[in-house]
Scaffold this motif. Structure first.
Motif, PDB file in Angstrom:
ATOM      1  N   SER B 106      41.274 163.961   3.365  1.00 48.35           N
ATOM      2  CA  SER B 106      41.627 164.429   2.019  1.00 48.35           C
ATOM      3  C   SER B 106      40.341 164.809   1.272  1.00 48.35           C
ATOM      4  CB  SER B 106      42.411 163.350   1.278  1.00 48.35           C
ATOM      5  OG  SER B 106      41.725 162.139   1.346  1.00 48.35           O
ATOM      6  N   PRO B 107      40.477 165.529   0.147  1.00 47.11           N
ATOM      7  CA  PRO B 107      39.272 166.015  -0.563  1.00 47.11           C
ATOM      8  C   PRO B 107      38.241 164.914  -0.796  1.00 47.11           C
ATOM      9  CG  PRO B 107      41.263 166.876  -1.592  1.00 47.11           C
ATOM     10  CD  PRO B 107      41.713 165.926  -0.528  1.00 47.11           C
ATOM     11  N   LEU B 108      36.982 165.282  -0.623  1.00 43.49           N
ATOM     12  CA  LEU B 108      35.922 164.288  -0.680  1.00 43.49           C
ATOM     13  C   LEU B 108      35.669 163.843  -2.119  1.00 43.49           C
ATOM     14  CD1 LEU B 108      33.414 166.011   1.765  1.00 43.49           C
ATOM     15  CD2 LEU B 108      35.137 164.278   2.284  1.00 43.49           C
ATOM     16  N   PRO B 109      35.561 162.522  -2.324  1.00 44.19           N
ATOM     17  CA  PRO B 109      35.223 162.046  -3.675  1.00 44.19           C
ATOM     18  C   PRO B 109      33.789 162.446  -4.024  1.00 44.19           C
ATOM     19  CG  PRO B 109      35.271 160.216  -2.120  1.00 44.19           C
ATOM     20  CD  PRO B 109      35.730 161.422  -1.369  1.00 44.19           C
ATOM     21  N   GLU B 110      33.549 162.718  -5.307  1.00 45.74           N
ATOM     22  CA  GLU B 110      32.259 163.215  -5.773  1.00 45.74           C
ATOM     23  C   GLU B 110      31.093 162.315  -5.307  1.00 45.74           C
ATOM     24  OE1 GLU B 110      31.397 165.961  -7.130  1.00 45.74           O
ATOM     25  OE2 GLU B 110      29.317 165.398  -7.569  1.00 45.74           O
ATOM     26  N   ASN B 111      31.284 161.023  -5.394  1.00 40.83           N
ATOM     27  CA  ASN B 111      30.159 160.133  -5.088  1.00 40.83           C
ATOM     28  C   ASN B 111      30.306 159.379  -3.779  1.00 40.83           C
ATOM     29  OD1 ASN B 111      28.664 160.726  -7.483  1.00 40.83           O
ATOM     30  ND2 ASN B 111      30.239 159.596  -8.603  1.00 40.83           N
ATOM     31  N   GLU B 133      35.945 162.856   9.845  1.00 43.78           N
ATOM     32  CA  GLU B 133      36.316 163.178   8.461  1.00 43.78           C
ATOM     33  C   GLU B 133      35.570 162.279   7.472  1.00 43.78           C
ATOM     34  OE1 GLU B 133      38.554 162.727  10.871  1.00 43.78           O
ATOM     35  OE2 GLU B 133      39.470 164.718  11.054  1.00 43.78           O
ATOM     36  N   GLU B 134      35.340 161.023   7.893  1.00 47.20           N
ATOM     37  CA  GLU B 134      34.585 160.126   7.008  1.00 47.20           C
ATOM     38  C   GLU B 134      33.157 160.605   6.814  1.00 47.20           C
ATOM     39  OE1 GLU B 134      36.890 155.911   7.742  1.00 47.20           O
ATOM     40  OE2 GLU B 134      35.762 156.801   9.393  1.00 47.20           O
ATOM     41  N   LEU B 135      32.687 161.403   7.772  1.00 48.97           N
ATOM     42  CA  LEU B 135      31.335 161.955   7.655  1.00 48.97           C
ATOM     43  C   LEU B 135      31.356 163.301   6.928  1.00 48.97           C
ATOM     44  CD1 LEU B 135      30.136 161.008  11.236  1.00 48.97           C
ATOM     45  CD2 LEU B 135      29.584 159.854   9.088  1.00 48.97           C
ATOM     46  N   GLY B 136      32.510 163.639   6.370  1.00 45.40           N
ATOM     47  CA  GLY B 136      32.602 164.855   5.557  1.00 45.40           C
ATOM     48  C   GLY B 136      32.774 166.122   6.385  1.00 45.40           C
ATOM     49  N   SER B 137      32.972 165.969   7.714  1.00 45.76           N
ATOM     50  CA  SER B 137      33.151 167.150   8.541  1.00 45.76           C
ATOM     51  C   SER B 137      34.596 167.183   9.037  1.00 45.76           C
ATOM     52  CB  SER B 137      32.153 167.114   9.700  1.00 45.76           C
ATOM     53  OG  SER B 137      32.169 168.359  10.370  1.00 45.76           O
ATOM     54  N   SER B 138      34.856 167.988  10.068  1.00 44.93           N
ATOM     55  CA  SER B 138      36.244 168.113  10.488  1.00 44.93           C
ATOM     56  C   SER B 138      36.346 168.379  11.983  1.00 44.93           C
ATOM     57  CB  SER B 138      36.923 169.263   9.734  1.00 44.93           C
ATOM     58  OG  SER B 138      36.438 170.479  10.251  1.00 44.93           O
TER      59      SER B 138
END
Lengths: 340, 810
Positions: B106-111, B133-138
């Motif tokens: 889901s969309p990444l939180p700002e911080n 996904e936890e690393l901000g990738s896909s």
């Protein structure tokens, strides 16, 4: 004897005047002194009995007495008049905080207000305001502006066509060509007007919107003049503290080309929601008129140089008046219009 | 265009600044940054961990207790992931570290999300093993990552416990997005951007060194393939090269990292090389399985009208003769520059490959892609019109990568078919003229120093600048001046005002008259509206216009946004009525609007010359007011514009959209210049306007023609006026206008003024008549009027009135 009588009249009269608290009473005093049967009138009637040699002396006293009483009457009347007026005005006191009765005036559209500001600035700088057709030949909208038939810019602008030669202008830049073709130099003009692009209606797009084109052609025009002129314009429009930034860009009909950003007038350049954190807001495209464009319109590109710019009017109005939805501009809701 | 900052830094050694500083500097030199994404923005304390043991959580049926080697020590982590086994190496975030988002993508939180040691169902857990996904990738760019599981490094990955996992995954990078202008085709490539970066930061540019390939191969590409271009107007160059003994494998990690950073999913070495070269050189490439190319032959030709073709996405496409095709000896195998065919697709079993690097006519690709309805990454680049000289370099680079990656055997030489190749443009170097043009004082040496990193070569003998062919935008003096301006810095160019003589700044006469009209109507309470210039052809029915009405002669837009915006308006009523209805239905009271806008009247249809654009002043209101208040505003506009004559009104205007008994043409000096009245109730119904509405439309060009700002003082009357009242019984058919015309005509010079002061129709007045009373005011400017002069004028007037059938009451 006469003298004493007069003194007595004088004292009685002055005392009666002093004691008069209404205009009527004051009038009674006047009648009792100056009326047909008034005391002073009686004295005057008795003057014939005074010895001729005494008459001047007595006459002087009579006049003196009369003058004094008249003045006293006059003063007392003024005082009473004032009191009456004051009483009247007191009675007429209104609640000044009650609502105003306003004349119902109409309101100019914010787009027009923004345009008139721009016209004011540029006419002050010696620019003529001109007009140019909205339904336009392809030649003026594209070809004469260095955008030949297969140029990608033609697709980018999502043009509405009537037929292959005639279209709804996508930019006011065709006015440059019309103006150059008149062959009157130097040129200093701005041309406001409607333009059309095939964009679906949303908060930031409208298939009909307005641009203001500007152009200067002369023997000594420089890119520095372009910068100076538009800097002046931005400061006039957005305030003296406005900073400007020119970024290289590309337009087929200018070279070099630039986009001009102004420092965000909401946050002063620190970055805010209004400028999407950038501190800068893009407001116009500009550049030196491409020599080939001058040439196509029969102006010698060696002798003459020019600059041109194009501003999105709605964009300026939306920014300046903090209007958050372009659709409001064409809806004509009175509650919107009344705010300008 | 998106590029990896790390990649740019590799090409521009010494580039050392923040992503923001880089973007700002690039923007000021002409490569506009639209923003950047820092991939490791919220990735903290994430290392490679190796799972050394796993056991079931005693109080859970899905949790695992893992002992994880993080290099210096071992930590215990409880995980719910089910894809792990002992020996797996995984990204592991330590106590106090951060990850970018949740495992569901889901969309990444700002911080980001902070990770702390804690207990999971009573068992200590000192960190977290991470999914991609936890690393901000896909999984889009990490196709090997499991769905709903922990990312596991490949078996052969060169990582060990304790290593920086973010670096190992290539997530220690920043991706810049650029807005590349259409004239800078060369900047749709990493090399192009890097060249600009080097010039901007005055640093050396180090493009890859491309070694010669296939020189020692016993076979030549031309032994395998023959190429012919039948449509050389649409294909400027075709470079084909054959690679044998293909060994499909995964690409090395460095290549995968760069592909991922560019948003491209790594697939296998062969496909990855074509994608890599496309990004790096800006030259799309294609690979064919040579065994599917019939007759060992490539023919580039136009498609036949009505022909169909199945592209590699499985879709059948309909073609026409302006679509360029890549064909083999028998059949079509690719839509040139757009998409390959299903029939020549590379499979895992491919043995011999034909690499293609071609250049096409850009506009034709753009139009073909649009007509067919597919736009691919490749067509998006091809449509800009690529440099044919770059095609061979891209091919050489691809072949070098084939050798470097051990992907196959490159054969000797390419099959290279082309029409005349682009030649460098020579432009006279005119530093003084450039300075005059820019308003600067830049030395010629400085100018030359700007050109060097751009690979613009100075020929001193001829005083010419030789521009590389990848810079298709450099053609003339002005283009060179722009290069100087860009690298001198737009911000350093002085700001001056034009020095030449003064010019008269002014509005046209027409604009001034319009300004007066605006002022008058606004004082009268009307607010300015703005309506669209195009509308639906249905409005003519809504306005009850007959089939043959001239207003139905409209300019049609050939490609409108929809029927509602498809014809240029020939009257302004529709916009006004829509606006009034919108206000009425939003319960706004007493709304008065005006619009100054054009109608578009064709001189002939179909349109062969530009139409008449006639500006109209349209007034409209509902609520307070009536016909006569509107009439008053109209007259005030005319009068303030200097139209001194008295306008006349013809009730027989015959306007179908107006109330038949409450409409009039406005006639000025014998010419109809507009109309006013009450809107026909049926029209109001059609606009969902449930109230009476009034409109007036005035042709501004007619007004402008008669307008003047000249004013003359007529003195102030010194002699007294004589007034006389007349009270009349007027036949109903006689109009006030007729009475007034009679007064004006018969009153002579001494009739200064007349004003209606009473009008009454009803029981007290005899049938067929109305009672009207006027006050007449007579004055002579030169003397006091004598009674007999007034009497004689009155007599003439009364006789005239009687001739209209009017009975005088006094």
């Amino acid at each position: 004897m006469m003298k004493e009588k007069l003194e007595q009249i004088r004292q009685q009269a002055l005392s009666a005047i002093g004691g008069s608290d209404t205009l009527d009473k004051l009038n009674d005093v006047r009648v009792s002194v100056f009326g047909k049967k008034g005391e002073l009138t009686a004295v005057l009637k008795g003057m014939k009995d005074v010895a001729p040699e005494d008459r001047p002396k007595v006459g002087a006293i009579v006049n003196e007495t009369r003058a004094e009483i008249e003045k006293a009457l006059e003063d007392a009347k003024k005082k009473l008049d004032r009191a009456v007026r004051e009483a009247q005005m007191k009675a007429e006191t209104i609640d000044v905080t009650l609502p105003a009765k306003k004349p119902v005036l109409g309101h100019r559209h914010p787009n027009q207000i923004a345009l008139e500001e721009m016209e004011r600035i540029f006419t002050g700088l010696g620019y003529e305001v001109i007009e140019s057709p909205e339904v336009e030949y392809d030649y003026y909208n594209f070809e004469a502006l260095n955008i030949p038939a297969d140029h990608p810019a033609k697709d980018e602008q999502d043009t509405f066509y009537v037929n292959k030669d005639i279209l709804l202008r996508t930019q006011t830049s065709g006015a440059q060509v019309h103006e150059m073709e008149k062959g009157r130099l130097p040129i200093r003009m701005i041309c406001p007007g409607r333009v059309y692009r095939s964009d679906e209606v949303d908060a930031t797009h409208s298939p009909v919107f307005h641009q203001v084109e500007g152009m200067v052609v002369d023997e000594t025009t420089t890119f520095a003049d372009l910068k100076g002129t538009l800097t002046e314009f931005a400061k006039e429009l957005f305030g003296e503290d406005t900073k400007v930034k020119f970024r290289p860009h590309h337009f087929p009909f200018t070279e070099p080309s630039a986009e001009m950003d102004v420092s965000c007038f909401k946050c002063g350049g620190k970055g805010c929601r209004f400028c999407k954190g950038e501190g800068w807001i893009e407001i116009l495209g500009c550049g030196m008129v491409h020599p080939h464009v001058l040439e196509m319109s029969k102006i010698d590109p060696i002798k003459y140089r020019g600059f041109a710019f194009g501003v999105g009017l709605e964009r300026i109005a939306l920014l300046k008046y903090e209007i958050d939805d372009m659709r409001l501009m064409y809806e004509n809701d009175a509650r919107f219009l009344e705010q300008f | 265009m998106n590029t990896s900052f790390n990649w740019i830094k590799d090409l521009v050694p010494g580039l050392d600044c923040s992503a923001q500083e880089y973007m700002d500097a690039m923007t000021l030199s002409g490569t506009k940054g639209e923003g950047f994404v820092t991939l490791d923005k919220n990735l903290e304390k994430i290392v490679v961990g190796e799972v050394e043991s796993m056991e079931k959580h005693p109080d859970s049926d899905h949790l695992w207790i893992c002992q994880v080697n993080i290099g210096a020590e071992k930590i215990q982590i409880v995980t719910g992931a089910q894809n792990l086994k002992v020996g797996d190496r995984v990204p592991t975030v330590l106590d106090g570290g951060k990850v970018a988002g949740g495992h569901d993508g889901s969309p990444l939180p700002e911080n980001g999300i902070e990770i702390k040691a804690g207990k999971l169902r009573g068992v200590e857990s000192n960190g977290m093993m991470c999914g991609i996904e936890e690393l901000g990738s896909s999984r889009e760019v990490f196709p090997d990552a499991p769905e709903n599981g922990i990312y596991v490094f490949p078996k052969d990955a060169d990582v060990k416990p304790g290593d920086d996992a973010v670096h190992a995954l290539g997530l220690d990078d920043t991706i810049h997005e650029y807005e590349v202008t259409s004239n800078r085709v060369d900047c749709y490539s990493v090399l192009g951007i890097a060249r600009e970066a080097a010039a901007t930061f005055r640093l050396p540019f180090k493009p890859p060194v491309v070694p010669e390939t296939g020189a020692n191969a016993s076979e030549k590409s031309s032994d395998y393939i023959k190429v012919s271009i039948e449509a050389d107007d649409l294909c400027t160059r075709y470079v084909g090269r054959v690679v044998k003994d293909i060994k499909i494998a995964e690409s090395p990690e460095w290549m995968k990292k760069r592909l991922r950073a560019s948003g491209i999913r790594p697939i296998n070495n062969l496909v990855d090389i074509t994608n890599y070269v496309m990004i790096e050189y800006g030259q799309p490439m294609h690979a064919y399985d040579l065994s599917t190319v019939a007759g060992n032959e490539i023919i580039v030709r136009r498609a036949k009208d009505g022909e169909t073709f199945v592209t590699l996405d499985g879709q059948e496409r309909k073609l026409d003769s302006d679509v360029l095709m890549i064909c083999d000896g028998e059949k079509e195998i690719g839509l040139a520059g757009i998409m390959g065919g299903q029939n020549s697709m590379i499979t895992e079993d491919v043995k011999t490959v034909l690499f293609e690097a071609a250049t096409f006519n850009g506009p034709n690709i753009r139009k073909a892609a649009k007509r067919i309805g597919i736009r691919t990454d490749a067509s998006g680049i091809f449509e800009k019109g690529l440099d044919a000289n770059n095609a061979i370099e891209a091919m050489n680079r691809a072949c070098a990568l084939v050798e470097e990656l051990g992907c196959g055997t490159v054969l000797n030489g390419a099959v290279d078919v082309h029409s005349e190749l682009p030649q460098p443009v020579h432009i006279t170097f005119e530093p003084e003229r450039t300075n005059e043009f820019l308003g600067t004082d830049i030395s010629r040496e400085d100018m030359l120093s700007y050109f060097k990193p751009l690979e613009i070569v100075y020929d001193e003998a001829k005083n010419e600048l030789i521009c590389p062919t990848f810079r298709q935008d450099l053609k003339s003096f002005a283009d060179i001046s722009e290069e100087v301006a860009r690298f001198f810095g737009y911000d350093k160019i002085p700001t001056t005002l034009p020095k030449s003589g003064a010019t008269a700044g002014k509005l046209s006469f027409k604009m001034r008259v319009e300004g007066v009209a605006r002022d008058v109507v606004e004082f009268a309470g009307y607010s300015e509206a703005m309506c669209y210039s195009f509308e639906s052809p249905k409005v003519f029915d809504k306005l009850l216009l007959p089939e043959d009405a001239k207003e139905r002669q409209v300019i049609k837009i050939s490609n409108p946004l929809g029927e509602d915006f498809s014809v240029m308006r020939t009257l302004t009523l529709n916009g006004m009525l829509n606006s009034l209805a919108l206000n009425y239905n939003r319960r706004n009271k007493n709304v008065k609007l005006y619009e100054l806008g054009s109608v578009y009247l064709p001189k002939a249809l179909p349109l062969t010359e530009l139409p008449d654009e006639r500006e109209k002043l349209t007034l409209g209101f509902y609520g307070e007011g009536d016909f006569f208040t509107l009439k008053g505003v109209v007259e005030e506009v005319l009068s303030r514009a200097g139209l001194k004559l008295k306008p006349e009104y013809d009730p027989n205007a015959g306007l179908p959209y107006m109330h038949p008994g409450r409409q009039a043409n406005i006639i000025y000096d014998g010419k109809v210049i507009g109309f006013l009245g009450e809107v026909h109730p049926e029209v109001c119904d059609n606009y969902d306007l449930d109230t009476k509405a009034y409109v007036a439309v005035i042709d501004m060009l007619d007004v402008v023609e008669k307008a003047t700002f000249a004013r003359h003082f007529n003195g102030i009357a010194k002699f007294p006026a004589v007034t006389r009242d007349i009270s009349m019984l007027v036949p109903k058919s006689v109009l006030a206008g007729q009475i007034e015309a009679m007064l004006a005509q018969r009153g002579g010079k001494i009739l200064e003024n007349y004003a209606l002061f009473d009008i009454y129709e009803g029981a007290q007045v005899k049938a067929g008549f109305k009672s009207i009373a006027y006050t007449l005011s007579f004055r002579d400017k030169e003397k006091t009027l004598a009674d007999d002069e007034v009497n004689s004028a009155m007599k003439k007037i009364l006789n005239g009135l009687e001739s209209l059938g009017i009975e005088l009451r006094s």
